[in-house]
Design an enzyme around this catalytic site. Structure first.
Site, PDB file in Angstrom:
ATOM      1  N   HIS A   1     -57.843   2.063 -56.144  1.00  0.00           N
ATOM      2  CA  HIS A   1     -56.926   2.105 -55.006  1.00  0.00           C
ATOM      3  C   HIS A   1     -56.661   0.679 -54.531  1.00  0.00           C
ATOM      4  O   HIS A   1     -57.599  -0.120 -54.406  1.00  0.00           O
ATOM      5  CB  HIS A   1     -57.520   2.939 -53.871  1.00  0.00           C
ATOM      6  CG  HIS A   1     -56.583   3.060 -52.718  1.00  0.00           C
ATOM      7  ND1 HIS A   1     -55.446   3.845 -52.771  1.00  0.00           N
ATOM      8  CD2 HIS A   1     -56.579   2.477 -51.500  1.00  0.00           C
ATOM      9  CE1 HIS A   1     -54.794   3.736 -51.631  1.00  0.00           C
ATOM     10  NE2 HIS A   1     -55.459   2.913 -50.840  1.00  0.00           N
TER      11      HIS A   1
ATOM     12  N   ARG B   1     -51.442  12.422 -57.933  1.00  0.00           N
ATOM     13  CA  ARG B   1     -51.695  13.813 -57.556  1.00  0.00           C
ATOM     14  C   ARG B   1     -53.154  13.951 -57.158  1.00  0.00           C
ATOM     15  O   ARG B   1     -54.016  13.256 -57.714  1.00  0.00           O
ATOM     16  CB  ARG B   1     -51.431  14.743 -58.739  1.00  0.00           C
ATOM     17  CG  ARG B   1     -50.002  14.709 -59.216  1.00  0.00           C
ATOM     18  CD  ARG B   1     -49.258  15.891 -58.693  1.00  0.00           C
ATOM     19  NE  ARG B   1     -47.857  15.834 -59.091  1.00  0.00           N
ATOM     20  CZ  ARG B   1     -46.964  16.714 -58.669  1.00  0.00           C
ATOM     21  NH1 ARG B   1     -47.321  17.683 -57.860  1.00  0.00           N
ATOM     22  NH2 ARG B   1     -45.713  16.614 -59.044  1.00  0.00           N
TER      23      ARG B   1
HETATM   24  C1  GAR Z   1     -52.042   0.774 -58.670  1.00  0.00           C
HETATM   25  O1  GAR Z   1     -51.810  -0.270 -57.763  1.00  0.00           O
HETATM   26  C2  GAR Z   1     -53.102   1.718 -58.138  1.00  0.00           C
HETATM   27  O2  GAR Z   1     -54.102   1.069 -57.411  1.00  0.00           O
HETATM   28  C3  GAR Z   1     -52.289   2.607 -57.243  1.00  0.00           C
HETATM   29  O3  GAR Z   1     -51.124   2.859 -57.974  1.00  0.00           O
HETATM   30  C4  GAR Z   1     -50.803   1.687 -58.739  1.00  0.00           C
HETATM   31  C5  GAR Z   1     -50.496   2.125 -60.149  1.00  0.00           C
HETATM   32  O4  GAR Z   1     -49.982   1.052 -60.897  1.00  0.00           O
HETATM   33  N1  GAR Z   1     -52.974   3.812 -56.908  1.00  0.00           N
HETATM   34  C6  GAR Z   1     -52.918   4.358 -55.691  1.00  0.00           C
HETATM   35  O5  GAR Z   1     -52.238   3.929 -54.789  1.00  0.00           O
HETATM   36  C7  GAR Z   1     -53.795   5.582 -55.508  1.00  0.00           C
HETATM   37  N2  GAR Z   1     -53.736   6.032 -54.166  1.00  0.00           N
HETATM   38  P1  GAR Z   1     -49.956   1.136 -62.482  1.00  0.00           P
HETATM   39  O6  GAR Z   1     -49.273   2.460 -62.850  1.00  0.00           O
HETATM   40  O7  GAR Z   1     -49.126  -0.028 -62.894  1.00  0.00           O
HETATM   41  O8  GAR Z   1     -51.355   1.075 -62.987  1.00  0.00           O
END
Ligand code: GAR
Length: 200
Positions: free
Chosen positions: A108, A90
């Site tokens: 990211h 979010r």
């Molecule tokens: C991670 O790869 C993070 O970098 C990405 O969501 C994933 C969450 O994984 N975030 C984004 O893409 C933000 N734009 P997790 O819940 O296993 O930590």
């Protein structure tokens, strides 16, 4: 350093932070985990580590400003110094960012400003880039933007599958995020007048 962690999903980055703290590699404490989804697996990880949790339903987000105000209040009551976004999908509003000015950090899975959004790994893969990576940055009102603290690049292998690339990106995240947070815990990270990050 007291961390409030924001998640939306599986919480592997949260787990990496929990593990780094337990291993003595990150001088911090996670005081509260807030999830934008009440069924996020990361909430279980937090619970099993003895960390207080708050899972928000989608109804709460029908008024995004009210959701942010609730999060800010709960994080402040928990004593969080920094908000750590770990797969939090979010956008943060002005009120929450003001409550934790320059103290909100995001990870990211691409080399920002390239490939922002919810599908950074797949977008980079589809674009056919030869190099991609991971970015840790201070969050601002724009999604996946804000002063960059740390980046790590990796080369996409010839013929590599998306699944392989995802696994290698996540492996980098799980090392880079705790390491970068440790730099902050050590007081070595500051934002300069021109809104860039200086590390000493
Ligand atoms: C991670 O790869 C993070 O970098 C990405 O969501 C994933 C969450 O994984 N975030 C984004 O893409 C933000 N734009 P997790 O819940 O296993 O930590």
């Amino acid at each position: 350093m007291r961390l409030g962690v924001l998640i939306s999903g599986s919480g592997t980055n949260l787990q990496a932070i929990i593990d780094a703290i337990a291993a003595g590699e990150l001088d911090a404490q996670v005081v509260l985990v807030v999830s934008s989804r009440s069924d996020a697996y990361g909430l279980r990880r937090a619970y099993e580590a003895g960390i207080p949790t708050m899972g928000l339903s989608s109804e709460v987000y029908q008024d995004p400003a009210a959701a942010d105000a609730l999060i800010a209040q709960e994080m402040q009551v928990a004593g969080a110094d920094y908000l750590v976004m770990a797969g939090y999908m979010r956008k943060l509003g002005a009120g929450l960012l003001a409550a934790f000015e320059d103290r909100v950090i995001n990870i990211h899975p691409a080399l920002l400003p390239a490939f922002p959004g919810a599908h950074g790994i797949a977008d980079a893969y589809e674009a056919g880039v030869k190099v991609t990576g991971v970015t840790v940055h201070f969050a601002n009102e724009d999604y996946d933007a804000g002063p960059i603290i740390a980046q790590q690049a990796l080369e996409v292998c010839e013929g590599e599958s998306l699944e392989s690339l995802e696994a290698r990106i996540h492996a980098i995240e799980h090392v880079l995020y705790p390491q970068t947070l440790q730099l902050i815990a050590q007081g070595r990270v500051s934002i300069t007048a021109d809104r860039k990050v200086s590390i000493t």
